[in-house]
Design an enzyme around this catalytic site. Structure first.
Site, PDB file in Angstrom:
ATOM      1  N   ASP A 128       0.804  -1.225   0.000  1.00  0.00           N
ATOM      2  CA  ASP A 128       0.000   0.000   0.000  1.00  0.00           C
ATOM      3  C   ASP A 128       0.841   1.282   0.000  1.00  0.00           C
ATOM      4  N   CYS A 183     -18.964 -12.405  -9.396  1.00  0.00           N
ATOM      5  CA  CYS A 183     -20.007 -11.473  -8.951  1.00  0.00           C
ATOM      6  C   CYS A 183     -21.354 -11.832  -9.578  1.00  0.00           C
ATOM      7  N   CYS A 186     -25.115 -10.165  -9.122  1.00  0.00           N
ATOM      8  CA  CYS A 186     -25.185  -9.420  -7.849  1.00  0.00           C
ATOM      9  C   CYS A 186     -24.746  -7.967  -8.057  1.00  0.00           C
ATOM     10  N   CYS A 189     -23.123  -4.315  -3.489  1.00  0.00           N
ATOM     11  CA  CYS A 189     -22.174  -3.265  -3.084  1.00  0.00           C
ATOM     12  C   CYS A 189     -22.518  -1.942  -3.746  1.00  0.00           C
ATOM     13  N   CYS A 193     -23.741   1.412  -1.245  1.00  0.00           N
ATOM     14  CA  CYS A 193     -22.802   2.497  -0.956  1.00  0.00           C
ATOM     15  C   CYS A 193     -23.575   3.735  -0.484  1.00  0.00           C
ATOM     16  N   CYS A 209     -16.228   8.892  -2.171  1.00  0.00           N
ATOM     17  CA  CYS A 209     -16.060   7.724  -1.286  1.00  0.00           C
ATOM     18  C   CYS A 209     -15.666   8.185   0.120  1.00  0.00           C
ATOM     19  N   CYS A 236     -14.304   3.244   5.499  1.00  0.00           N
ATOM     20  CA  CYS A 236     -15.693   2.774   5.373  1.00  0.00           C
ATOM     21  C   CYS A 236     -15.650   1.314   4.943  1.00  0.00           C
ATOM     22  N   CYS A 239     -19.278  -1.383   1.405  1.00  0.00           N
ATOM     23  CA  CYS A 239     -19.308  -2.182   0.167  1.00  0.00           C
ATOM     24  C   CYS A 239     -18.644  -3.541   0.349  1.00  0.00           C
ATOM     25  N   CYS A 243     -21.143  -7.712   0.918  1.00  0.00           N
ATOM     26  CA  CYS A 243     -20.768  -8.677  -0.129  1.00  0.00           C
ATOM     27  C   CYS A 243     -21.013 -10.109   0.348  1.00  0.00           C
TER      28      CYS A 243
HETATM   29  C1  B12 Z   1      -5.838   4.870  -4.162  1.00  0.00           C
HETATM   30  C2  B12 Z   1      -6.351   3.771  -3.254  1.00  0.00           C
HETATM   31  C3  B12 Z   1      -7.590   3.977  -2.646  1.00  0.00           C
HETATM   32  C4  B12 Z   1      -8.521   5.139  -3.026  1.00  0.00           C
HETATM   33  C5  B12 Z   1      -9.203   4.792  -4.368  1.00  0.00           C
HETATM   34  C6  B12 Z   1      -9.888   3.414  -4.351  1.00  0.00           C
HETATM   35  C7  B12 Z   1     -10.030   2.725  -5.676  1.00  0.00           C
HETATM   36  N1  B12 Z   1     -11.102   1.985  -5.811  1.00  0.00           N
HETATM   37  O1  B12 Z   1      -9.168   2.817  -6.559  1.00  0.00           O
HETATM   38  C8  B12 Z   1      -9.453   5.199  -1.786  1.00  0.00           C
HETATM   39  C9  B12 Z   1      -8.880   6.182  -0.761  1.00  0.00           C
HETATM   40  C10 B12 Z   1     -10.901   5.598  -2.073  1.00  0.00           C
HETATM   41  C11 B12 Z   1      -9.320   3.781  -1.256  1.00  0.00           C
HETATM   42  C12 B12 Z   1     -10.277   3.162  -0.474  1.00  0.00           C
HETATM   43  C13 B12 Z   1     -10.174   1.865   0.002  1.00  0.00           C
HETATM   44  N2  B12 Z   1      -9.055   1.090  -0.040  1.00  0.00           N
HETATM   45 CO1  B12 Z   1      -7.466   1.507  -1.088  1.00  0.00          CO
HETATM   46  N3  B12 Z   1      -5.937   1.699  -2.172  1.00  0.00           N
HETATM   47  C14 B12 Z   1      -5.595   2.595  -3.041  1.00  0.00           C
HETATM   48  C15 B12 Z   1      -4.251   2.213  -3.698  1.00  0.00           C
HETATM   49  C16 B12 Z   1      -3.132   3.012  -3.039  1.00  0.00           C
HETATM   50  C17 B12 Z   1      -4.211   2.399  -5.223  1.00  0.00           C
HETATM   51  C18 B12 Z   1      -5.435   1.843  -5.961  1.00  0.00           C
HETATM   52  C19 B12 Z   1      -5.507   2.304  -7.394  1.00  0.00           C
HETATM   53  O2  B12 Z   1      -4.523   2.302  -8.114  1.00  0.00           O
HETATM   54  N4  B12 Z   1      -6.711   2.723  -7.820  1.00  0.00           N
HETATM   55  C20 B12 Z   1      -6.977   3.061  -9.196  1.00  0.00           C
HETATM   56  C21 B12 Z   1      -7.776   1.925  -9.806  1.00  0.00           C
HETATM   57  C22 B12 Z   1      -8.252   2.319 -11.215  1.00  0.00           C
HETATM   58  O3  B12 Z   1      -6.872   0.855  -9.897  1.00  0.00           O
HETATM   59  P1  B12 Z   1      -7.078  -0.558  -9.160  1.00  0.00           P
HETATM   60  O4  B12 Z   1      -7.899  -0.388  -7.948  1.00  0.00           O
HETATM   61  O5  B12 Z   1      -5.765  -1.216  -9.034  1.00  0.00           O
HETATM   62  O6  B12 Z   1      -7.987  -1.261 -10.246  1.00  0.00           O
HETATM   63  C23 B12 Z   1      -7.447  -1.989 -11.349  1.00  0.00           C
HETATM   64  C24 B12 Z   1      -8.365  -3.174 -11.616  1.00  0.00           C
HETATM   65  O7  B12 Z   1      -9.673  -2.856 -11.161  1.00  0.00           O
HETATM   66  C25 B12 Z   1      -8.287  -3.312 -13.123  1.00  0.00           C
HETATM   67  N5  B12 Z   1      -9.531  -3.652 -13.759  1.00  0.00           N
HETATM   68  C26 B12 Z   1     -10.455  -2.809 -14.222  1.00  0.00           C
HETATM   69  N6  B12 Z   1     -11.460  -3.514 -14.775  1.00  0.00           N
HETATM   70  C27 B12 Z   1     -11.121  -4.817 -14.650  1.00  0.00           C
HETATM   71  C28 B12 Z   1     -11.797  -5.952 -15.053  1.00  0.00           C
HETATM   72  C29 B12 Z   1     -11.216  -7.190 -14.776  1.00  0.00           C
HETATM   73  C30 B12 Z   1     -11.951  -8.409 -15.220  1.00  0.00           C
HETATM   74  C31 B12 Z   1      -9.974  -7.268 -14.102  1.00  0.00           C
HETATM   75  C32 B12 Z   1      -9.362  -8.592 -13.786  1.00  0.00           C
HETATM   76  C33 B12 Z   1      -9.308  -6.108 -13.696  1.00  0.00           C
HETATM   77  C34 B12 Z   1      -9.907  -4.909 -14.001  1.00  0.00           C
HETATM   78  O8  B12 Z   1      -7.869  -2.072 -13.682  1.00  0.00           O
HETATM   79  C35 B12 Z   1      -7.564  -1.157 -12.652  1.00  0.00           C
HETATM   80  C36 B12 Z   1      -6.294  -0.433 -13.086  1.00  0.00           C
HETATM   81  O9  B12 Z   1      -5.198  -1.323 -13.231  1.00  0.00           O
HETATM   82  C37 B12 Z   1      -4.164   0.679  -3.348  1.00  0.00           C
HETATM   83  C38 B12 Z   1      -2.748   0.127  -3.130  1.00  0.00           C
HETATM   84  C39 B12 Z   1      -2.027  -0.088  -4.444  1.00  0.00           C
HETATM   85  N7  B12 Z   1      -0.763   0.280  -4.476  1.00  0.00           N
HETATM   86  O10 B12 Z   1      -2.571  -0.584  -5.408  1.00  0.00           O
HETATM   87  C40 B12 Z   1      -5.017   0.576  -2.054  1.00  0.00           C
HETATM   88  C41 B12 Z   1      -5.882  -0.681  -1.877  1.00  0.00           C
HETATM   89  C42 B12 Z   1      -6.582  -0.936  -3.185  1.00  0.00           C
HETATM   90  N8  B12 Z   1      -6.874  -0.254  -0.891  1.00  0.00           N
HETATM   91  C43 B12 Z   1      -7.256  -1.185  -0.072  1.00  0.00           C
HETATM   92  C44 B12 Z   1      -8.282  -1.048   0.902  1.00  0.00           C
HETATM   93  C45 B12 Z   1      -8.329  -2.091   2.004  1.00  0.00           C
HETATM   94  C46 B12 Z   1      -9.208   0.013   0.816  1.00  0.00           C
HETATM   95  C47 B12 Z   1     -10.520   0.170   1.605  1.00  0.00           C
HETATM   96  C48 B12 Z   1     -11.288  -1.132   1.824  1.00  0.00           C
HETATM   97  C49 B12 Z   1     -10.196   0.856   2.961  1.00  0.00           C
HETATM   98  C50 B12 Z   1     -11.418   1.183   3.818  1.00  0.00           C
HETATM   99  N9  B12 Z   1     -12.024   0.197   4.480  1.00  0.00           N
HETATM  100  O11 B12 Z   1     -11.796   2.320   3.933  1.00  0.00           O
HETATM  101  C51 B12 Z   1     -11.302   1.160   0.687  1.00  0.00           C
HETATM  102  C52 B12 Z   1     -12.153   0.412  -0.363  1.00  0.00           C
HETATM  103  C53 B12 Z   1     -12.798   1.306  -1.392  1.00  0.00           C
HETATM  104  C54 B12 Z   1     -13.080   0.549  -2.702  1.00  0.00           C
HETATM  105  N10 B12 Z   1     -14.245  -0.057  -2.830  1.00  0.00           N
HETATM  106  O12 B12 Z   1     -12.197   0.504  -3.582  1.00  0.00           O
HETATM  107  C55 B12 Z   1      -6.495  -2.485  -0.344  1.00  0.00           C
HETATM  108  C56 B12 Z   1      -7.430  -3.469  -1.065  1.00  0.00           C
HETATM  109  C57 B12 Z   1      -7.229  -4.944  -0.693  1.00  0.00           C
HETATM  110  C58 B12 Z   1      -8.147  -5.842  -1.497  1.00  0.00           C
HETATM  111  N11 B12 Z   1      -8.400  -7.026  -0.959  1.00  0.00           N
HETATM  112  O13 B12 Z   1      -8.616  -5.510  -2.571  1.00  0.00           O
HETATM  113  C59 B12 Z   1      -5.266  -1.975  -1.218  1.00  0.00           C
HETATM  114  C60 B12 Z   1      -4.784  -2.970  -2.280  1.00  0.00           C
HETATM  115  C61 B12 Z   1      -4.126  -1.658  -0.223  1.00  0.00           C
HETATM  116  C62 B12 Z   1      -3.437  -2.941   0.292  1.00  0.00           C
HETATM  117  N12 B12 Z   1      -2.167  -3.133  -0.007  1.00  0.00           N
HETATM  118  O14 B12 Z   1      -3.998  -3.784   0.931  1.00  0.00           O
HETATM  119  N13 B12 Z   1      -8.155   3.197  -1.685  1.00  0.00           N
HETATM  120  S1  SF4 Z   2     -21.460  -7.397  -3.365  1.00  0.00           S
HETATM  121 FE1  SF4 Z   2     -19.642  -8.699  -3.763  1.00  0.00          FE
HETATM  122  S2  SF4 Z   2     -20.417 -10.329  -5.162  1.00  0.00           S
HETATM  123 FE2  SF4 Z   2     -21.938  -8.683  -5.158  1.00  0.00          FE
HETATM  124  S3  SF4 Z   2     -21.350  -7.416  -6.926  1.00  0.00           S
HETATM  125 FE3  SF4 Z   2     -20.400  -6.514  -5.117  1.00  0.00          FE
HETATM  126  S4  SF4 Z   2     -18.347  -7.407  -5.066  1.00  0.00           S
HETATM  127 FE4  SF4 Z   2     -19.575  -8.692  -6.440  1.00  0.00          FE
HETATM  128  S1  SF4 Z   3     -15.857   2.404   0.955  1.00  0.00           S
HETATM  129 FE1  SF4 Z   3     -17.936   3.122   1.525  1.00  0.00          FE
HETATM  130  S2  SF4 Z   3     -18.210   5.101   0.481  1.00  0.00           S
HETATM  131 FE2  SF4 Z   3     -16.422   4.060  -0.471  1.00  0.00          FE
HETATM  132  S3  SF4 Z   3     -17.285   2.967  -2.216  1.00  0.00           S
HETATM  133 FE3  SF4 Z   3     -17.317   1.504  -0.506  1.00  0.00          FE
HETATM  134  S4  SF4 Z   3     -19.369   1.785   0.425  1.00  0.00           S
HETATM  135 FE4  SF4 Z   3     -19.018   3.552  -0.896  1.00  0.00          FE
END
Ligand code: B12
Ligand code: SF4
Ligand code: SF4
Length: 307
Positions: A128, A183, A186, A189, A193, A209, A236, A239, A243
């Site tokens: 991270d 998924c 479903c 999530c 939200c 978010c 938060c 979501c 699940c």
């Molecule tokens: C920036 C960031 C955030 C931001 C933006 C979140 C987001 N959704 O991108 C904010 C602050 C909102 C955030 C929130 C959270 N985060 Co965060 N975050 C990050 C961080 C630093 C970068 C993510 C990123 O690059 N986002 C940009 C998006 C576009 O990229 P991506 O998420 O990698 O998505 C890729 C895939 O989805 C893929 N993709 C798109 N379509 C498809 C389709 C298919 C079929 C496939 C296979 C792939 C694919 O393309 C995208 C680009 O490569 C990572 C750590 C890291 N270095 O990666 C942690 C990370 C993603 N976060 C994490 C966590 C735990 C959270 C929270 C749960 C924390 C909380 N409880 O509040 C929330 C969850 C919110 C959510 N639903 O995403 C964990 C997730 C672990 C996991 N099991 O997934 C990570 C990996 C940190 C870690 N090392 O554990 N986060």
């Molecule tokens: S709640 Fe879980 S299983 Fe349902 S759409 Fe969201 S990520 Fe997929």
């Molecule tokens: S972490 Fe909370 S506010 Fe962010 S996308 Fe998930 S449900 Fe929505």
């Protein structure tokens, strides 16, 4: 490879997989997400984009990623059972001391094992922090699929996991990517939200978010943002709580490295709104609260208190 995975299990990782480094097959999705402004003020995501799109650029000669999952789930996914009211809620991943420190040490030990198995190899550890596309690599390493909530979901553990990565120039035999999308139809999530932050499946506008607002956003909240935050003090879980894969498979962690701390999991909101900076630092040094810091946590606490 068996030796590396055996060591990972000994170190407490819940699952481990290996991915060969190549150009990110979803680079276009990242570009689009950034172009749509969904990263808000997280400028580091723009700066790191080239490396996220091609993780071979992160470390000279990097060829493989050893990807780990660590379970941090602490109990019920029923939001009604979570601490609420005047105390506010803290996302489960933050209930203990800083995971960067705990996992950083374990990943270094895993890296030592990799260098022993492949002599002469070099390694770099990430959790991270840094330009690593962690969820993408986890899916490529066979650890699960990317859910509509953008979380990496392991079919037997769920999504309450941290992802930790060791990059190496060793040419390790990769696992098969996790190709299925479990998924199905479903969309719980997306519908649950509280701020409707999902523009569509796997497309989160971080600006709406609660996790972004309470952790990454700098400056005061507008009235709209304060209302969006609701009773969430830090992060938060909604979501993930809804699940079905978590409802069915998430199991409480017994890992002593993630033992919950009451002052972090259930902090006193009123106390936080008045706490001086020195006292904040003494109490919360080495916890996830240092990311928003004293100012950010005071702002969050005031929003929760005044809602
Ligand atoms: C920036 C960031 C955030 C931001 C933006 C979140 C987001 N959704 O991108 C904010 C602050 C909102 C955030 C929130 C959270 N985060 Co965060 N975050 C990050 C961080 C630093 C970068 C993510 C990123 O690059 N986002 C940009 C998006 C576009 O990229 P991506 O998420 O990698 O998505 C890729 C895939 O989805 C893929 N993709 C798109 N379509 C498809 C389709 C298919 C079929 C496939 C296979 C792939 C694919 O393309 C995208 C680009 O490569 C990572 C750590 C890291 N270095 O990666 C942690 C990370 C993603 N976060 C994490 C966590 C735990 C959270 C929270 C749960 C924390 C909380 N409880 O509040 C929330 C969850 C919110 C959510 N639903 O995403 C964990 C997730 C672990 C996991 N099991 O997934 C990570 C990996 C940190 C870690 N090392 O554990 N986060
Ligand atoms: S709640 Fe879980 S299983 Fe349902 S759409 Fe969201 S990520 Fe997929
Ligand atoms: S972490 Fe909370 S506010 Fe962010 S996308 Fe998930 S449900 Fe929505």
């Amino acid at each position: 490879m068996i030796e590396i995975k055996r060591r990972a299990t000994e170190l407490g990782f819940a699952a481990t997989g290996i991915a060969r480094l190549d150009r990110n097959p979803h680079a276009a999705e990242l570009d689009r997400w950034l172009a749509d402004g969904h990263a808000g003020t997280m400028a580091y995501l723009q700066r790191q984009a080239e490396k996220r799109k091609d993780p071979r650029l992160i470390m000279p000669g990097a060829r493989s990623a050893v990807v780990t999952l660590t379970n941090y789930f602490h109990g019920s996914t029923d939001p009604g059972a979570m601490p609420r009211g005047p105390r506010g809620r803290v996302a489960q991943y933050a209930w203990s001391s800083d995971y960067h420190d705990v996992l950083g040490e374990r990943l270094e030990q895993l890296a030592t094992a990799i260098r022993q198995v492949v002599s002469g190899s070099t390694t770099r550890c990430y959790v991270d922090a840094g330009p690593v596309p962690e969820r993408e690599l986890a899916q490529l390493a066979g650890l699960g699929w990317i859910g509509k909530n953008m979380m990496l979901i392991h079919p037997e553990i769920g999504s309450f996991t941290f992802i930790g990565v060791v990059l190496t120039d060793a040419d390790l035999e990769p696992d098969l990517p996790f190709e299925a999308d479990r998924c199905g139809t479903c969309r719980r999530c997306l519908d649950a939200c509280p701020t409707q932050a999902f523009v569509g499946p796997r497309d989160l506008d971080a600006r709406a978010c609660i996790s972004y607002l309470t952790i990454e956003h700098r400056g005061e909240f507008t009235d709209t943002q304060a209302a969006q935050v609701g009773d969430w003090l830090f992060g938060c879980d909604v979501c993930q709580d809804v699940c079905p894969w978590n409802v069915s498979f998430a199991r409480e962690t017994l890992d002593p490295g993630f033992a919950p701390r009451a002052d972090v999991a259930r902090p006193d909101v009123r106390e936080l709104t008045t706490m001086e900076e020195n006292a904040f630092q003494r109490r919360y040094d080495g916890t996830p609260f240092t990311r928003p810091g004293h100012r950010g946590m005071r702002r969050n606490a005031a929003a929760v208190r005044d809602r």
